[in-house]
Scaffold this motif. Sequence first.
Motif, short mmCIF file in Angstrom:
data_model
loop_
_atom_site.label_atom_id
_atom_site.label_comp_id
_atom_site.label_asym_id
_atom_site.label_seq_id
_atom_site.Cartn_x
_atom_site.Cartn_y
_atom_site.Cartn_z
N VAL A 102 -48.62 10.93 -44.59
CA VAL A 102 -47.37 11.49 -44.10
C VAL A 102 -46.78 10.53 -43.07
CG1 VAL A 102 -48.49 12.87 -42.28
CG2 VAL A 102 -46.23 13.55 -43.14
N VAL A 103 -45.44 10.39 -43.12
CA VAL A 103 -44.68 9.58 -42.16
C VAL A 103 -43.72 10.52 -41.44
CG1 VAL A 103 -43.06 7.68 -41.83
CG2 VAL A 103 -44.83 7.52 -43.60
N LEU A 104 -43.93 10.71 -40.13
CA LEU A 104 -43.07 11.57 -39.33
C LEU A 104 -41.94 10.73 -38.76
CD1 LEU A 104 -45.83 13.56 -37.39
CD2 LEU A 104 -44.86 14.01 -39.66
N TYR A 105 -40.70 11.13 -39.00
CA TYR A 105 -39.59 10.28 -38.59
C TYR A 105 -38.60 11.03 -37.70
CZ TYR A 105 -36.69 12.44 -42.28
OH TYR A 105 -36.00 13.33 -43.08
N GLU A 106 -37.86 10.26 -36.92
CA GLU A 106 -36.87 10.82 -35.99
C GLU A 106 -35.49 10.88 -36.62
OE1 GLU A 106 -35.40 8.58 -32.65
OE2 GLU A 106 -36.10 6.70 -33.50
N LEU A 107 -34.80 11.94 -36.33
CA LEU A 107 -33.40 12.09 -36.70
C LEU A 107 -32.95 13.45 -36.19
CD1 LEU A 107 -31.03 10.78 -38.36
CD2 LEU A 107 -31.66 12.38 -40.17
N VAL A 108 -32.03 13.49 -35.24
CA VAL A 108 -31.49 14.77 -34.78
C VAL A 108 -30.61 15.28 -35.91
CG1 VAL A 108 -30.05 15.93 -33.09
CG2 VAL A 108 -31.62 14.14 -32.35
N ALA A 109 -31.13 16.28 -36.63
CA ALA A 109 -30.48 16.73 -37.86
C ALA A 109 -30.91 18.16 -38.15
CB ALA A 109 -30.89 15.82 -39.03
N PRO A 110 -30.12 18.89 -38.93
CA PRO A 110 -30.52 20.25 -39.31
C PRO A 110 -31.83 20.24 -40.08
CG PRO A 110 -28.20 19.87 -39.80
CD PRO A 110 -28.78 18.53 -39.42
N GLU A 111 -32.59 21.30 -39.93
CA GLU A 111 -33.86 21.44 -40.64
C GLU A 111 -33.63 21.26 -42.14
OE1 GLU A 111 -37.94 21.88 -40.48
OE2 GLU A 111 -36.56 22.01 -38.79
N GLY A 112 -34.48 20.46 -42.76
CA GLY A 112 -34.39 20.25 -44.20
C GLY A 112 -33.45 19.14 -44.62
N THR A 113 -32.82 18.46 -43.68
CA THR A 113 -31.92 17.34 -44.01
C THR A 113 -32.70 16.24 -44.74
OG1 THR A 113 -30.41 17.72 -42.17
CG2 THR A 113 -30.47 15.50 -43.07
N ARG A 114 -32.14 15.73 -45.81
CA ARG A 114 -32.73 14.62 -46.54
C ARG A 114 -31.72 13.47 -46.53
NH1 ARG A 114 -37.99 14.59 -47.45
NH2 ARG A 114 -37.73 13.38 -49.35
N ILE A 115 -32.18 12.31 -46.08
CA ILE A 115 -31.31 11.13 -46.05
C ILE A 115 -31.33 10.49 -47.43
CG2 ILE A 115 -30.85 8.91 -44.96
CD1 ILE A 115 -32.50 9.94 -42.57
N PRO A 116 -30.19 10.37 -48.10
CA PRO A 116 -30.19 9.76 -49.43
C PRO A 116 -30.45 8.27 -49.34
CG PRO A 116 -27.95 10.16 -48.70
CD PRO A 116 -28.85 10.77 -47.66
N LYS A 117 -30.88 7.68 -50.45
CA LYS A 117 -31.06 6.23 -50.48
C LYS A 117 -29.74 5.55 -50.16
CE LYS A 117 -35.04 5.35 -53.44
NZ LYS A 117 -35.54 4.65 -54.65
N GLY A 118 -29.82 4.53 -49.31
CA GLY A 118 -28.62 3.84 -48.89
C GLY A 118 -27.97 4.46 -47.67
N GLY A 119 -28.51 5.62 -47.20
CA GLY A 119 -28.01 6.22 -45.98
C GLY A 119 -26.62 6.81 -46.12
N ARG A 120 -25.99 7.03 -44.98
CA ARG A 120 -24.65 7.59 -44.95
C ARG A 120 -23.66 6.60 -45.55
NH1 ARG A 120 -21.61 5.65 -41.62
NH2 ARG A 120 -23.26 5.15 -40.14
N GLN A 121 -22.74 7.12 -46.32
CA GLN A 121 -21.68 6.29 -46.88
C GLN A 121 -20.45 6.34 -45.96
OE1 GLN A 121 -22.38 4.43 -49.63
NE2 GLN A 121 -24.41 5.33 -49.34
#
Length: 312
Positions: A102-121
């Motif tokens: 498991v890799v625990l990562y930081e991001l102030v975001a709503p629970e369950g947020t998934r970052i798509p490949k390529g990030g924010r457009q």
Amino acid sequence: MPGRAVLAWLLSLGIGLCGLLRGAEPETRQPTVDQPTARAQSGRFVRLRRDEQQAPLALETAVVRYTSPQRPGLEVDLVAAIHVGDKSYYDALNRLFEDYEVVLYELVAPEGTRIPKGGRQGTSTHPVGLLQDGLSSLLGLEHQLRCVDYTRPNFMHADMSPEDFARAMQNRKESFSKMFLRLLGAGIAQTESGDVPSDVELLAALFAKDRAVRLKKIVAQQLPSMDGALAVLDGPEGSAILTDRNTRCLEVFSRQVADGKRRIAIFYGAAHLPDMERRLAAEYGLTATTTRWLTAWQLAPPKADSAAEPSP
């Protein structure tokens, strides 16, 4: 305000406030064990490697492993993040992350947020996002959220939601304006101590033909010493941006350990990791056993076959 103080402020933001409100927007080769060198300007989790003539070679980030005889089989790696870097750096991190349960990562975001490949457009609308985008463009670097593959099944969000973060700041009577003022004060203090480049150097770099290269070298020489500047964000009782977010991360960490995970990475901005390290020791009895280094910014002309290599 002196240009050098502004530089220190920008550096603090770039390294310390990774993806702070990104979540509010729509959706390597194996590193080697570090061998200490006298030609490295080092922080605990970020260092600048130089050649024999003291010319900057690379800005590097640490992967520090923690173990304890009282917790046999448990291996925890603190993986320091710099949020704008060479593409080869993020490629190396993506390979590294394959090795963990498991890799625990930081991001102030709503629970369950998934970052798509390529990030924010598109372009960020948040000031911190705009700043980080501007730094990556100015320095000719890539942004972490666009290059790291957060869709991996072993990736787990381990940070606050925007609502929880806002509540934590309110409870501590903190604000972004106070935070910025503290960082600016730290930048001015660095200016007075002579620890930052002169305004003449900055202006020369800004108008040079090889602007990105020269600015990257100037910035890289400041980052290993930014721990002190970022420490001003924490008062005697800590802060929302560092302490409280670390608390949330370690709550998720505890649940993963209880669930039987034994190979765990905590992938957070380097500014968070000194506090993380203290807590791993105090609360879990974990101590550092090895440190490995990844090249985040190549500052010398890369060899044809070694652009993504970690340092020796």
